[in-house]
Write an enzyme that holds these catalytic residues in place. Structure first.
Site, PDB file in Angstrom:
ATOM      1  N   LYS A   1      -8.541 -10.338 -10.213  1.00  0.00           N
ATOM      2  CA  LYS A   1      -9.471 -10.579  -9.227  1.00  0.00           C
ATOM      3  C   LYS A   1     -10.754  -9.601  -9.214  1.00  0.00           C
ATOM      4  O   LYS A   1     -10.449  -8.361  -9.768  1.00  0.00           O
ATOM      5  CB  LYS A   1      -8.763 -10.426  -7.886  1.00  0.00           C
ATOM      6  CG  LYS A   1      -9.126 -11.229  -6.808  1.00  0.00           C
ATOM      7  CD  LYS A   1      -8.570 -11.128  -5.256  1.00  0.00           C
ATOM      8  CE  LYS A   1      -9.278 -10.589  -4.354  1.00  0.00           C
ATOM      9  NZ  LYS A   1      -8.518 -10.204  -3.230  1.00  0.00           N
TER      10      LYS A   1
ATOM     11  N   LYS B   1     -12.920  -3.193  -7.137  1.00  0.00           N
ATOM     12  CA  LYS B   1     -13.551  -2.058  -7.352  1.00  0.00           C
ATOM     13  C   LYS B   1     -12.344  -1.307  -7.991  1.00  0.00           C
ATOM     14  O   LYS B   1     -12.576  -0.300  -8.827  1.00  0.00           O
ATOM     15  CB  LYS B   1     -13.932  -1.193  -6.260  1.00  0.00           C
ATOM     16  CG  LYS B   1     -15.532  -1.366  -6.208  1.00  0.00           C
ATOM     17  CD  LYS B   1     -16.023  -1.052  -4.881  1.00  0.00           C
ATOM     18  CE  LYS B   1     -15.993  -2.199  -3.767  1.00  0.00           C
ATOM     19  NZ  LYS B   1     -16.512  -1.849  -2.602  1.00  0.00           N
TER      20      LYS B   1
ATOM     21  N   LYS C   1       0.806  -1.371  -0.016  1.00  0.00           N
ATOM     22  CA  LYS C   1       0.105   0.015  -0.074  1.00  0.00           C
ATOM     23  C   LYS C   1       0.933   1.193  -0.109  1.00  0.00           C
ATOM     24  O   LYS C   1       0.467   2.434  -0.729  1.00  0.00           O
ATOM     25  CB  LYS C   1      -0.927   0.014   1.336  1.00  0.00           C
ATOM     26  CG  LYS C   1      -2.124  -0.972   1.021  1.00  0.00           C
ATOM     27  CD  LYS C   1      -3.216  -0.586   2.189  1.00  0.00           C
ATOM     28  CE  LYS C   1      -4.351  -1.545   1.827  1.00  0.00           C
ATOM     29  NZ  LYS C   1      -5.430  -1.397   2.842  1.00  0.00           N
TER      30      LYS C   1
END
Ligand code: TRP
Length: 338
Positions: free
Chosen positions: A201, A204, A114
């Site tokens: 996968k 969003k 991240k």
């Protein structure tokens, strides 16, 4: 949460708007099913949602949106709490910070991924201390209820391991087996892929065509399924990723009869992808129609849902407060009751 001899299961989810088939089949459906065998505590973790750059105006509405969606698909409101309504999570997180090495946090794969992603994004390079500390807050979420099991995906295994390390270190330092070392509950859940690109996968972040929202209208769901990528062109003996994904969605959404029939047809080499898509679309629409009806009922009386969640959070909070009192005693903090 109730007082039985059942084992306690705890899990949490971050409030991010929409719920898609990947979230539902991969995690939330499992939450719903676990409720019959365990004492379940499920959190909507809004403190966690602040660790990455986020929209202040949307956080609160996303939290309510997620709660509404969770209840609509079958999570019992009495098992749900909102993290910021139980501020003891943050308090325990602070205490655990002092039982966790900074090196351990720097090694977390999710932190590395991240923070790298943030750095690469030109617009926002900010990496908060909260992002580094995230797994300690997660540890507090789990240990504050002395959870026996945490249903986790592979991506959360490392965080769960850290929570066991922190619990072990805490117990060692206070000289007593106070915290239960939580275990993962590894239920097989289907990993749903994007119908537009079955190699990735369903998510969003990849953009609108890469996820099918559980609550979008039936026409759109049908359209997305009918335009699913099936073959990439090359002829192969193996079932393509797109076709596998459609079969998986068909089974997960409950139409095992069509699934088995169509699978036989496939094995005989006679499957028409159009037929598979029709079956998948019908099955998903039937399932999601029920959810939508429930959602409309809940949304018609928002006050009722809010008071339910307030009450369940207060109830769950009592358990958290009990833990905090005991922990403060153990670590030498003042423990005055006002
Ligand atoms: N980190 C989890 C995720 O991103 C969410 C989470 C927060 C969680 N606290 C938790 C999961 C405690 C399980 C237990 O999916």
């Amino acid at each position: 949460m109730s007082d039985t001899n059942k084992k306690t299961v705890l899990s949490c989810i971050q409030p991010t708007g929409d719920m898609h088939l990947g979230n539902y089949f991969g995690a939330v459906k499992n939450w719903v099913d676990l409720q019959s065998d365990y004492d379940c505590v499920y959190g909507v973790v809004d403190y966690h949602a602040m660790t990455m750059p986020y929209d202040v105006k949307k956080l609160r509405s996303n939290t309510w949106e997620l709660i509404t969606n969770l209840v609509a698909v079958g999570v019992k409101p009495e098992n749900l709490f909102v993290q910021s309504l139980v501020p003891e999570h943050a308090e325990l997180c602070w205490i655990f910070n002092c039982f966790c090495g900074i090196g351990e946090l720097g090694r977390m794969t999710q932190f590395k991924d991240k923070s790298k992603k943030n750095e690469e994004e030109q617009s926002n390079k900010f990496i908060s201390a909260g992002l580094l500390d995230y797994p300690v807050l997660q540890t507090a979420d789990i240990l504050i209820y002395k959870a026996d099991y945490v249903p986790v995906g592979k991506d959360q295994e490392q965080h769960l391991e850290l929570s066991r390390n922190i619990a072990g270190r805490f117990n060692h330092q206070v000289g007593q087996e106070y915290f239960v070392l939580p275990e993962g509950l590894y239920t097989e859940t289907p990993k749903i892929m994007s119908t537009a690109d079955p190699m990735r996968k369903m998510s969003k972040s990849a953009g609108e065509k890469h996820y099918i929202s559980v609550f979008s209208d039936s026409k759109r769901i049908e359209k997305q399924i009918k335009s699913a990528v099936t073959d990439t062109g090359e002829v192969s003996e193996k079932m393509s990723a797109g076709v596998q994904n459609l079969f998986m969605i068909l089974k997960a959404s409950g139409d095992t009869i069509s699934h088995d029939q169509l699978m036989d047809t496939y094995r005989d080499g006679n499957l028409r992808y159009g037929d598979l898509k029709v079956a998948v679309a019908e099955s998903v629409v039937k399932m999601t129609d029920d959810f939508k009806v429930r959602r409309a009922e809940i949304s018609a009386d928002k006050k009722q849902l809010k008071s339910q969640i307030k009450a369940s959070s207060a109830d769950i909070r009592r358990k958290a407060q009990e833990t905090i009192r005991e922990v403060k005693d153990l670590v030498g903090l003042l423990n005055v009751r006002f």
